[in-house]
Design a protein around this motif. Structure first.
Motif, mmCIF file in Angstrom:
data_model
loop_
_atom_site.group_PDB
_atom_site.id
_atom_site.type_symbol
_atom_site.label_atom_id
_atom_site.label_comp_id
_atom_site.label_asym_id
_atom_site.label_seq_id
_atom_site.Cartn_x
_atom_site.Cartn_y
_atom_site.Cartn_z
ATOM 1 N N CYS A 19 12.069 -44.622 -61.431
ATOM 2 C CA CYS A 19 10.653 -44.221 -61.491
ATOM 3 C C CYS A 19 10.486 -42.755 -61.105
ATOM 4 O O CYS A 19 9.705 -42.029 -61.727
ATOM 5 C CB CYS A 19 9.798 -45.103 -60.576
ATOM 6 S SG CYS A 19 9.565 -46.768 -61.206
ATOM 7 N N ASP A 20 11.216 -42.312 -60.084
ATOM 8 C CA ASP A 20 11.153 -40.905 -59.679
ATOM 9 C C ASP A 20 11.609 -39.996 -60.818
ATOM 10 O O ASP A 20 10.995 -38.956 -61.079
ATOM 11 C CB ASP A 20 12.032 -40.644 -58.457
ATOM 12 C CG ASP A 20 11.520 -41.317 -57.201
ATOM 13 O OD1 ASP A 20 10.321 -41.646 -57.130
ATOM 14 O OD2 ASP A 20 12.340 -41.520 -56.281
ATOM 15 N N PHE A 58 -2.429 -37.754 -60.944
ATOM 16 C CA PHE A 58 -0.969 -37.805 -61.022
ATOM 17 C C PHE A 58 -0.382 -36.401 -60.911
ATOM 18 O O PHE A 58 0.514 -36.146 -60.111
ATOM 19 C CB PHE A 58 -0.563 -38.469 -62.352
ATOM 20 C CG PHE A 58 0.894 -38.366 -62.685
ATOM 21 C CD1 PHE A 58 1.818 -39.190 -62.074
ATOM 22 C CD2 PHE A 58 1.343 -37.460 -63.633
ATOM 23 C CE1 PHE A 58 3.174 -39.107 -62.388
ATOM 24 C CE2 PHE A 58 2.683 -37.367 -63.966
ATOM 25 C CZ PHE A 58 3.608 -38.194 -63.335
ATOM 26 N N PHE A 59 -0.898 -35.481 -61.707
ATOM 27 C CA PHE A 59 -0.382 -34.112 -61.718
ATOM 28 C C PHE A 59 -0.601 -33.443 -60.364
ATOM 29 O O PHE A 59 0.305 -32.811 -59.826
ATOM 30 C CB PHE A 59 -1.069 -33.312 -62.834
ATOM 31 C CG PHE A 59 -0.422 -31.990 -63.099
ATOM 32 C CD1 PHE A 59 0.577 -31.874 -64.050
ATOM 33 C CD2 PHE A 59 -0.802 -30.846 -62.412
ATOM 34 C CE1 PHE A 59 1.193 -30.654 -64.310
ATOM 35 C CE2 PHE A 59 -0.201 -29.621 -62.655
ATOM 36 C CZ PHE A 59 0.797 -29.523 -63.606
ATOM 37 N N LYS A 60 -1.788 -33.597 -59.814
ATOM 38 C CA LYS A 60 -2.107 -32.962 -58.528
ATOM 39 C C LYS A 60 -1.232 -33.515 -57.408
ATOM 40 O O LYS A 60 -0.834 -32.785 -56.494
ATOM 41 C CB LYS A 60 -3.585 -33.132 -58.192
ATOM 42 C CG LYS A 60 -4.008 -32.319 -56.986
ATOM 43 C CD LYS A 60 -5.501 -32.341 -56.797
ATOM 44 C CE LYS A 60 -5.866 -31.450 -55.615
ATOM 45 N NZ LYS A 60 -7.304 -31.377 -55.424
ATOM 46 N N HIS A 61 -0.904 -34.796 -57.482
ATOM 47 C CA HIS A 61 -0.041 -35.408 -56.474
ATOM 48 C C HIS A 61 1.315 -34.707 -56.414
ATOM 49 O O HIS A 61 1.852 -34.468 -55.336
ATOM 50 C CB HIS A 61 0.144 -36.896 -56.776
ATOM 51 C CG HIS A 61 1.148 -37.578 -55.909
ATOM 52 N ND1 HIS A 61 0.894 -37.932 -54.609
ATOM 53 C CD2 HIS A 61 2.422 -37.963 -56.162
ATOM 54 C CE1 HIS A 61 1.974 -38.501 -54.093
ATOM 55 N NE2 HIS A 61 2.921 -38.536 -55.024
ATOM 56 N N PHE A 62 1.859 -34.355 -57.566
ATOM 57 C CA PHE A 62 3.181 -33.740 -57.613
ATOM 58 C C PHE A 62 3.154 -32.224 -57.488
ATOM 59 O O PHE A 62 4.068 -31.636 -56.904
ATOM 60 C CB PHE A 62 3.907 -34.124 -58.915
ATOM 61 C CG PHE A 62 4.392 -35.536 -58.905
ATOM 62 C CD1 PHE A 62 5.591 -35.869 -58.310
ATOM 63 C CD2 PHE A 62 3.626 -36.546 -59.464
ATOM 64 C CE1 PHE A 62 6.032 -37.177 -58.276
ATOM 65 C CE2 PHE A 62 4.053 -37.855 -59.437
ATOM 66 C CZ PHE A 62 5.264 -38.173 -58.837
ATOM 67 N N ILE A 65 -1.926 -28.941 -57.381
ATOM 68 C CA ILE A 65 -3.071 -28.347 -58.063
ATOM 69 C C ILE A 65 -3.350 -29.156 -59.329
ATOM 70 O O ILE A 65 -2.493 -29.882 -59.805
ATOM 71 C CB ILE A 65 -2.834 -26.860 -58.440
ATOM 72 C CG1 ILE A 65 -1.569 -26.696 -59.289
ATOM 73 C CG2 ILE A 65 -2.799 -25.979 -57.220
ATOM 74 C CD1 ILE A 65 -1.317 -25.280 -59.776
ATOM 75 N N THR A 66 -4.556 -28.998 -59.848
ATOM 76 C CA THR A 66 -4.918 -29.724 -61.062
ATOM 77 C C THR A 66 -4.207 -29.116 -62.276
ATOM 78 O O THR A 66 -3.771 -27.958 -62.231
ATOM 79 C CB THR A 66 -6.439 -29.655 -61.304
ATOM 80 O OG1 THR A 66 -6.808 -28.293 -61.527
ATOM 81 C CG2 THR A 66 -7.216 -30.253 -60.142
ATOM 82 N N PRO A 67 -4.105 -29.873 -63.349
ATOM 83 C CA PRO A 67 -3.491 -29.329 -64.564
ATOM 84 C C PRO A 67 -4.221 -28.082 -65.079
ATOM 85 O O PRO A 67 -3.598 -27.127 -65.519
ATOM 86 C CB PRO A 67 -3.589 -30.468 -65.576
ATOM 87 C CG PRO A 67 -3.775 -31.698 -64.780
ATOM 88 C CD PRO A 67 -4.454 -31.291 -63.518
ATOM 89 N N LYS A 68 -5.542 -28.106 -64.991
ATOM 90 C CA LYS A 68 -6.320 -26.949 -65.444
ATOM 91 C C LYS A 68 -5.972 -25.717 -64.630
ATOM 92 O O LYS A 68 -5.753 -24.637 -65.179
ATOM 93 C CB LYS A 68 -7.818 -27.245 -65.334
ATOM 94 C CG LYS A 68 -8.690 -26.108 -65.795
ATOM 95 C CD LYS A 68 -10.152 -26.436 -65.650
ATOM 96 C CE LYS A 68 -10.996 -25.223 -66.032
ATOM 97 N NZ LYS A 68 -12.409 -25.456 -65.817
ATOM 98 N N ARG A 69 -5.888 -25.874 -63.327
ATOM 99 C CA ARG A 69 -5.559 -24.739 -62.448
ATOM 100 C C ARG A 69 -4.118 -24.281 -62.699
ATOM 101 O O ARG A 69 -3.833 -23.081 -62.696
ATOM 102 C CB ARG A 69 -5.752 -25.128 -60.978
ATOM 103 C CG ARG A 69 -5.538 -23.995 -60.021
ATOM 104 C CD ARG A 69 -6.638 -22.954 -60.155
ATOM 105 N NE ARG A 69 -6.364 -21.876 -59.214
ATOM 106 C CZ ARG A 69 -6.503 -20.589 -59.499
ATOM 107 N NH1 ARG A 69 -6.949 -20.216 -60.666
ATOM 108 N NH2 ARG A 69 -6.221 -19.691 -58.602
#
Length: 82
Positions: A19-20, A58-62, A65-69
């Protein structure tokens, strides 16, 4: 081969669960699409089979920052390197 055996072997050899590895691959693909495409973040999320709001989390967790940022910072970095 039994799925549990495969999973345990991957974890033992690589030090990460399947999963990782899958999540890291999704992040890498996401980052590539965000920096090379003008498509919306929602469109990229759907391409990766995510609901856009869940993709942001999900993106911010990893990445922290947000995908947009992430896209904004990547474009700024790219443009300053010219």
């Amino acid at each position: 081969i039994h799925p549990t055996h495969l999973s345990n072997t991957i974890a033992q050899v690589l030090g990460q669960s399947p999963c990782d590895l899958y999540e890291q691959r999704l992040i890498n693909i996401s980052k590539e699409l965000l920096t090379t495409s003008t498509r919306s973040v929602a469109s990229i999320a759907r391409q990766l089979h995510y609901d856009p709001s869940n993709f942001n989390k999900f993106f911010k967790h990893f990445e922290g920052i947000t995908p947009k940022r992430y896209r904004e910072l990547a474009m700024t970095e790219k443009n300053s390197g010219l």
